[in-house]
Design a protein around this motif. Structure first.
Motif, PDB file in Angstrom:
ATOM      1  N   ILE A 102       0.784  -1.235   0.000  1.00 21.16           N
ATOM      2  CA  ILE A 102       0.000   0.000   0.000  1.00 21.16           C
ATOM      3  C   ILE A 102       0.818   1.287   0.000  1.00 21.16           C
ATOM      4  N   SER A 103       1.987   1.244   0.591  1.00 20.00           N
ATOM      5  CA  SER A 103       2.643   2.510   0.907  1.00 20.00           C
ATOM      6  C   SER A 103       3.259   3.216  -0.297  1.00 20.00           C
ATOM      7  N   PHE A 104       3.051   4.515  -0.309  1.00 20.11           N
ATOM      8  CA  PHE A 104       3.700   5.390  -1.293  1.00 20.11           C
ATOM      9  C   PHE A 104       5.081   5.703  -0.773  1.00 20.11           C
ATOM     10  N   LYS A 105       6.111   5.421  -1.591  1.00 19.44           N
ATOM     11  CA  LYS A 105       7.452   5.657  -1.077  1.00 19.44           C
ATOM     12  C   LYS A 105       8.136   6.839  -1.739  1.00 19.44           C
ATOM     13  N   ALA A 124      -8.063   5.167  -0.797  1.00 18.53           N
ATOM     14  CA  ALA A 124      -8.643   5.646   0.467  1.00 18.53           C
ATOM     15  C   ALA A 124      -7.538   6.149   1.392  1.00 18.53           C
ATOM     16  N   ASP A 125      -6.430   5.417   1.464  1.00 22.99           N
ATOM     17  CA  ASP A 125      -5.306   5.815   2.316  1.00 22.99           C
ATOM     18  C   ASP A 125      -4.719   7.139   1.825  1.00 22.99           C
ATOM     19  N   ARG A 126      -4.577   7.273   0.527  1.00 23.52           N
ATOM     20  CA  ARG A 126      -4.033   8.510  -0.043  1.00 23.52           C
ATOM     21  C   ARG A 126      -4.971   9.677   0.194  1.00 23.52           C
ATOM     22  N   ASP A 128      -6.786  10.213   2.682  1.00 26.86           N
ATOM     23  CA  ASP A 128      -6.697  10.676   4.065  1.00 26.86           C
ATOM     24  C   ASP A 128      -5.429  11.497   4.310  1.00 26.86           C
ATOM     25  N   ALA A 129      -4.534  11.547   3.311  1.00 27.42           N
ATOM     26  CA  ALA A 129      -3.362  12.424   3.406  1.00 27.42           C
ATOM     27  C   ALA A 129      -3.660  13.760   2.736  1.00 27.42           C
ATOM     28  N   LEU A 130      -4.858  13.912   2.188  1.00 22.34           N
ATOM     29  CA  LEU A 130      -5.228  15.140   1.466  1.00 22.34           C
ATOM     30  C   LEU A 130      -6.295  15.923   2.223  1.00 22.34           C
ATOM     31  N   ALA A 136      -3.811  18.504   8.641  1.00 21.85           N
ATOM     32  CA  ALA A 136      -3.644  18.268  10.087  1.00 21.85           C
ATOM     33  C   ALA A 136      -2.647  17.140  10.328  1.00 21.85           C
ATOM     34  N   ARG A 137      -2.765  16.072   9.560  1.00 23.25           N
ATOM     35  CA  ARG A 137      -1.874  14.922   9.763  1.00 23.25           C
ATOM     36  C   ARG A 137      -0.430  15.270   9.417  1.00 23.25           C
ATOM     37  N   ALA A 138      -0.248  16.034   8.347  1.00 22.68           N
ATOM     38  CA  ALA A 138       1.117  16.394   7.950  1.00 22.68           C
ATOM     39  C   ALA A 138       1.801  17.202   9.053  1.00 22.68           C
ATOM     40  N   PHE A 139       1.109  18.185   9.608  1.00 25.74           N
ATOM     41  CA  PHE A 139       1.743  18.995  10.652  1.00 25.74           C
ATOM     42  C   PHE A 139       1.920  18.195  11.951  1.00 25.74           C
ATOM     43  N   TYR A 141       2.510  14.982  12.090  1.00 31.24           N
ATOM     44  CA  TYR A 141       3.662  14.108  11.851  1.00 31.24           C
ATOM     45  C   TYR A 141       4.958  14.917  11.910  1.00 31.24           C
ATOM     46  N   GLY A 142       4.973  16.054  11.226  1.00 31.23           N
ATOM     47  CA  GLY A 142       6.168  16.910  11.205  1.00 31.23           C
ATOM     48  C   GLY A 142       6.597  17.269  12.623  1.00 31.23           C
ATOM     49  N   GLY A 143       5.639  17.672  13.442  1.00 28.74           N
ATOM     50  CA  GLY A 143       5.945  18.018  14.834  1.00 28.74           C
ATOM     51  C   GLY A 143       6.499  16.829  15.593  1.00 28.74           C
ATOM     52  N   SER A 146      10.051  16.625  15.073  1.00 27.83           N
ATOM     53  CA  SER A 146      10.696  17.926  15.318  1.00 27.83           C
ATOM     54  C   SER A 146      10.988  18.732  14.055  1.00 27.83           C
ATOM     55  N   ARG A 147      10.136  18.598  13.060  1.00 27.08           N
ATOM     56  CA  ARG A 147      10.353  19.409  11.855  1.00 27.08           C
ATOM     57  C   ARG A 147       9.786  20.807  12.038  1.00 27.08           C
ATOM     58  N   GLU A 148      10.395  21.752  11.360  1.00 28.27           N
ATOM     59  CA  GLU A 148       9.824  23.095  11.308  1.00 28.27           C
ATOM     60  C   GLU A 148       8.519  23.045  10.521  1.00 28.27           C
ATOM     61  N   LYS A 167      16.204   9.231   2.750  1.00 21.30           N
ATOM     62  CA  LYS A 167      17.247  10.120   3.273  1.00 21.30           C
ATOM     63  C   LYS A 167      16.703  11.485   3.651  1.00 21.30           C
ATOM     64  N   GLN A 168      15.410  11.672   3.480  1.00 23.50           N
ATOM     65  CA  GLN A 168      14.819  12.948   3.890  1.00 23.50           C
ATOM     66  C   GLN A 168      15.301  13.286   5.282  1.00 23.50           C
ATOM     67  N   ILE A 169      15.974  14.375   5.376  1.00 25.08           N
ATOM     68  CA  ILE A 169      16.601  14.708   6.645  1.00 25.08           C
ATOM     69  C   ILE A 169      15.675  15.518   7.540  1.00 25.08           C
ATOM     70  N   HIS A 173      11.236  20.735   6.085  1.00 26.21           N
ATOM     71  CA  HIS A 173      10.086  21.224   6.846  1.00 26.21           C
ATOM     72  C   HIS A 173       8.785  20.667   6.262  1.00 26.21           C
ATOM     73  N   THR A 174       7.713  20.820   7.014  1.00 27.97           N
ATOM     74  CA  THR A 174       6.474  20.147   6.630  1.00 27.97           C
ATOM     75  C   THR A 174       5.840  20.717   5.369  1.00 27.97           C
ATOM     76  N   VAL A 175       5.974  22.025   5.134  1.00 28.41           N
ATOM     77  CA  VAL A 175       5.366  22.561   3.907  1.00 28.41           C
ATOM     78  C   VAL A 175       5.977  21.890   2.665  1.00 28.41           C
ATOM     79  N   GLU A 180       6.487  17.509  -2.143  1.00 31.47           N
ATOM     80  CA  GLU A 180       7.214  16.266  -2.387  1.00 31.47           C
ATOM     81  C   GLU A 180       6.292  15.056  -2.418  1.00 31.47           C
ATOM     82  N   LYS A 181       5.116  15.188  -1.839  1.00 32.39           N
ATOM     83  CA  LYS A 181       4.195  14.049  -1.834  1.00 32.39           C
ATOM     84  C   LYS A 181       2.734  14.431  -2.040  1.00 32.39           C
ATOM     85  N   LEU A 182       2.216  15.252  -1.142  1.00 32.60           N
ATOM     86  CA  LEU A 182       0.757  15.405  -1.087  1.00 32.60           C
ATOM     87  C   LEU A 182       0.140  15.940  -2.378  1.00 32.60           C
TER      88      LEU A 182
HETATM   89  P1  ADP Z   1       1.557   5.929   4.069  1.00 33.19           P
HETATM   90  O1  ADP Z   1       0.246   5.744   4.777  1.00 33.19           O
HETATM   91  O2  ADP Z   1       1.423   6.055   2.582  1.00 33.19           O
HETATM   92  O3  ADP Z   1       2.648   4.979   4.526  1.00 33.19           O
HETATM   93  P2  ADP Z   1       3.036   7.823   5.554  1.00 33.19           P
HETATM   94  O4  ADP Z   1       3.141   6.891   6.698  1.00 33.19           O
HETATM   95  O5  ADP Z   1       4.250   8.226   4.802  1.00 33.19           O
HETATM   96  O6  ADP Z   1       1.989   7.349   4.500  1.00 33.19           O
HETATM   97  O7  ADP Z   1       2.306   9.128   6.040  1.00 33.19           O
HETATM   98  C1  ADP Z   1       1.295   9.139   6.980  1.00 33.19           C
HETATM   99  C2  ADP Z   1       0.926  10.582   7.297  1.00 33.19           C
HETATM  100  O8  ADP Z   1       2.074  11.282   7.752  1.00 33.19           O
HETATM  101  C3  ADP Z   1       0.425  11.330   6.072  1.00 33.19           C
HETATM  102  O9  ADP Z   1      -0.651  12.145   6.397  1.00 33.19           O
HETATM  103  C4  ADP Z   1       1.625  12.113   5.626  1.00 33.19           C
HETATM  104  O10 ADP Z   1       1.296  13.309   4.991  1.00 33.19           O
HETATM  105  C5  ADP Z   1       2.352  12.370   6.909  1.00 33.19           C
HETATM  106  N1  ADP Z   1       3.779  12.458   6.617  1.00 33.19           N
HETATM  107  C6  ADP Z   1       4.580  11.481   6.142  1.00 33.19           C
HETATM  108  N2  ADP Z   1       5.836  11.954   5.924  1.00 33.19           N
HETATM  109  C7  ADP Z   1       5.803  13.254   6.272  1.00 33.19           C
HETATM  110  C8  ADP Z   1       6.753  14.318   6.278  1.00 33.19           C
HETATM  111  N3  ADP Z   1       7.995  14.113   5.864  1.00 33.19           N
HETATM  112  N4  ADP Z   1       6.361  15.540   6.700  1.00 33.19           N
HETATM  113  C9  ADP Z   1       5.094  15.731   7.121  1.00 33.19           C
HETATM  114  N5  ADP Z   1       4.138  14.796   7.113  1.00 33.19           N
HETATM  115  C10 ADP Z   1       4.476  13.577   6.708  1.00 33.19           C
END
Ligand code: ADP
Ligand code: NI
Length: 220
Positions: A102-105, A124-126, A128-130, A136-139, A141-143, A146-148, A167-169, A173-175, A180-182
């Motif tokens: 399932i996972s988008f890499k 459906a999984d994708r 929920d990332a939109l 909300a989920r992106a921020f 996760y970023g937090g 410890s991402r800006e 290698k995403q370091i 930052h989350t934006v 890069e993905k969303l």
């Molecule tokens: P998948 O379910 O495809 O495996 P991920 O586990 O990569 O997806 O992502 C789950 C959630 O975490 C998503 O909402 C995604 O946007 C968020 N997320 C993943 N990587 C990052 C990132 N580098 N920065 C911010 N949000 C992220």
């Protein structure tokens, strides 16, 4: 047990495993993917709803068990659970395949999803990332890593390979994650129902980003 009972028991199991998870991979993510997958399945002919529901509920089971995203681990965990419920082997194979693929890499890496049921759960999984939830989920996760929130000096990149993506370091930052993905996901939807919902959610994220940059510069 009837199929409906197995689905309910699986939902209860997943709910217990994923409650109070703070990075956006919580029970409510599983719940929404389950509901969205059922909705998408209604628009697609010939999907096996039992496989769709079990696949949706169990799709992130690897994240619960090992947190390292090793997808073969998820397949095994799903298999073990379903075998204990005496689910038919054909169904178990289908569900395990979904969980493993399932996972988008990221980058140009396209995950092949061979079954219609898998395509539905992946959409459906994708989804929920939109949209508002995806933001909300992106921020969240970023937090959690410890991402800006944003840093205008760090531009988005495209990752050519799975290794690059990994290698995403931490100083990304989350934006950037939006670029890069969303924002790439709407063109990668498998089903027409999924694509339609993705387009609406995509548009909302574009609007959100416009407002975000405006406020970032301290404008009213
Ligand atoms: P998948 O379910 O495809 O495996 P991920 O586990 O990569 O997806 O992502 C789950 C959630 O975490 C998503 O909402 C995604 O946007 C968020 N997320 C993943 N990587 C990052 C990132 N580098 N920065 C911010 N949000 C992220
Ligand atoms: Ni997921």
């Amino acid at each position: 047990m009837t199929q409906a009972q197995i689905v309910q028991k699986t939902a209860d199991f997943v709910k217990e495993k994923f409650s109070h998870e703070g990075t956006g991979h919580d029970w409510w993510h599983m719940y929404r993917v389950w509901q969205l997958a059922k909705q998408i399945a209604q628009g697609e002919k010939g999907a096996d709803l039992f496989v769709v529901e079990l696949g949706a509920l169990l799709h992130d089971i690897a994240d619960w068990k090992f947190h390292d995203g090793d997808s073969s681990v998820g397949g095994k965990a799903a298999r073990e659970w379903l075998e204990n419920q005496q689910v038919d082997h054909r169904v178990i194979d289908e569900v395990a395949f979904i969980v493993e693929h399932i996972s988008f890499k990221g980058g140009t890496n396209q995950t092949p999803m061979r079954s219609l049921e898998g395509k539905i759960v992946q959409d459906a999984d994708r989804l929920d990332a939109l949209g508002a939830i995806g933001i909300a989920r992106a921020f969240a996760y970023g937090g959690s890593v410890s991402r800006e929130i944003y840093n205008p000096d760090v531009k988005p990149k495209q990752y050519g390979s799975l290794d690059d993506f990994k290698k995403q370091i931490a100083d990304n930052h989350t934006v950037n994650h939006f670029y890069e993905k969303l924002l790439l996901l709407k063109d990668r939807m498998n089903t027409k129902t999924g694509k339609k919902i993705a387009e609406q959610r995509h548009e909302f994220m574009e609007m959100y980003l416009k407002e975000f940059y405006k406020e970032w510069d301290g404008k009213a």
